[in-house]
Enzyme design. Sequence first.
Site: not given
Ligand code: M6R
Length: 613
Positions: A2, A27, A74, A98-99, A485, A489, A492, A508, A608
């Site tokens: 957050c 965040r 969040w 936050n947390g 990746e 991407k 998400e 397989h 994020k």
């Molecule tokens: O801040 P970080 O690089 O540690 O975050 C890791 C993952 O949460 C982050 O890469 C996440 O998978 C992204 N949303 C990918 O685009």
Amino acid sequence: MCGIVGILGNRPVAGALVDALRRLEYRGYDSAGIATLDHGRLDRRRAEGKLVALEKRLDAEPLPGNVGIGHTRWATHGRPTESNAHPHATAKVAVVHNGIIENFRELRESLVAGGARFFSETDTEVVAHLVTREMAHGKSPVDAVAATLKQLRGAFALAFLFAGEDNLMIGARKGSPLAIGYGQGTAGKGEMYFGSDAIALAPFTDTISYLDDGDWAVLTRSSVQIFDEQDRPVERPVVKSSATAHMVDKGNHKHFMAKEIHEQPEVVGHTLAHYIDMIQEKVALPGELPFDWSKIKRLSISACGTAFYAGLVAKYWFERFAKLPVEIDIASEFRYRGAPLEAGDLAIFISQSGETADTLATLRYAREHKQHILSVVNVVTSTIARESDVVMPTLAGPEIGVASTKAFTCQLAVLACLALAAGRARGHLSEEDEQKLVHALIEVPRLMAQALTLEPEIEQLALDLAKVGDVLYLGRGTSYPLALEGALKLKEISYIHAEGYAAGELKHGPIALIDETMPVIVIAPYDRVFEKTVSNMQEVAARGGRIILVTDPKGAAEATIASTVTLTLPDMASTVTPLVYAIPVQLIAYHTAAAIGTDVDQPRNLAKSVTVE
Ligand code: M6R
């Protein structure tokens, strides 16, 4: 995670709080709220959903007051509703958090038994009640916070306001970052701030102190007192932040993600320049390493999400150039599988935010097992950076889009330099080979700029992809992590189901999915495994699958399979393909999501940085 902001100001603060929250929205964006103090009276406005909902609320019911705290959420405990939105408050105190407060259930039970009434499902509300209870026992706000902090277990950042205290704001940090900002200029003179990061504070001040873990701070307009976890007064350095308000502008782009994709030639160049002697064309790491590469028997790499895929590419590089055995784990798995670690080996942690809870927990596990700790982070003031023996920063600048793009390629740039440094130090890479590889890295920003010219073609292609339900990504060697990746991407931000596979694994199992409705994106530069990948493409074509091939001129000429759409990148050394091929992979996801019309920068259910395990 957050976002938190606090302003002890000399002018009405509601507008400024909302501005700061806008910078923090990356965040978390489930709900938002602010509380202010006006002539000693606490009041708040909160709204479910994005910040615009709070803005509307404030238009209808403005909130006066020169002191205030704000929060963008969040959700962890409790649904993203208005009643769960922060600030949480009693008549005496308002708090943003936050947390996670791990022991909130038992605290809540004891508070309820004592007559407290709760209005939310959150863990945060216990904090407001605990402080109120301490104050009811005669403690001052400062002593009440000190006593409350000792009762909390978990990882958190907090900021408090108190009824009747127009010149007081208290903040605390344990596991989640919190910074103090010192007011400047005619407008800001005599003002003080709290913020989750320097970006939130950028419009107000560039003069900042970061709290250390366990610190808490008492602010008035004319004083700052910082205490450590044992309540001893401490001093933390006042530093100049380089975050500027324009860092969070989209420029001419529709989304932050688009801006960040386009920034890559520049930021990757900037990052490489930090690790390479451009004249001698050799790696020149900034600063001494606290270990000797030749004595490392095994390297463990841990990270999450996109950062994990950067680590997976690096595994190929370390093993190839440095002949260093690499174990790589998703951070949330590593410490639970009880991997045997030999004291004196090296553990690398990769994280954009430097605050990812799973990665941080794994780092602490590795430290307990006497590993040298090296982190590759984008936020150098982050907890992961602070807890590392050595930090190798990525110079990507703030990454605001939830989907990681420029941080990924900057991570690759740093990891490539580290692998080459290891190769040289371990005697597996000649000076000449190093020079060749470094030369190839130096060309990356130019190649990335060329890759960006594929954008109109990809935008067109994305119109079709936007209509499908599933996509398969394939790659071999270092293109395999890129396939993973690409799939991450796409899912998400577009919410299209996608899977990444090592091309050789197709037969397989996943081949059963192939039919004429299934697009298969093949990432295949013309390298030593290209022929093998072409065989896998034939298997797809034979079953009617639609292939999108991302390759180079030689690859395009060789892979003459009907019904294949080819995206052709320039020729380049095979070592640097993951950095450059990342660009079409990101653009495919971006334009598909943009065509569908999803919220590209703030996709549903994500944040994020994930500061909970
Ligand atoms: O801040 P970080 O690089 O540690 O975050 C890791 C993952 O949460 C982050 O890469 C996440 O998978 C992204 N949303 C990918 O685009």
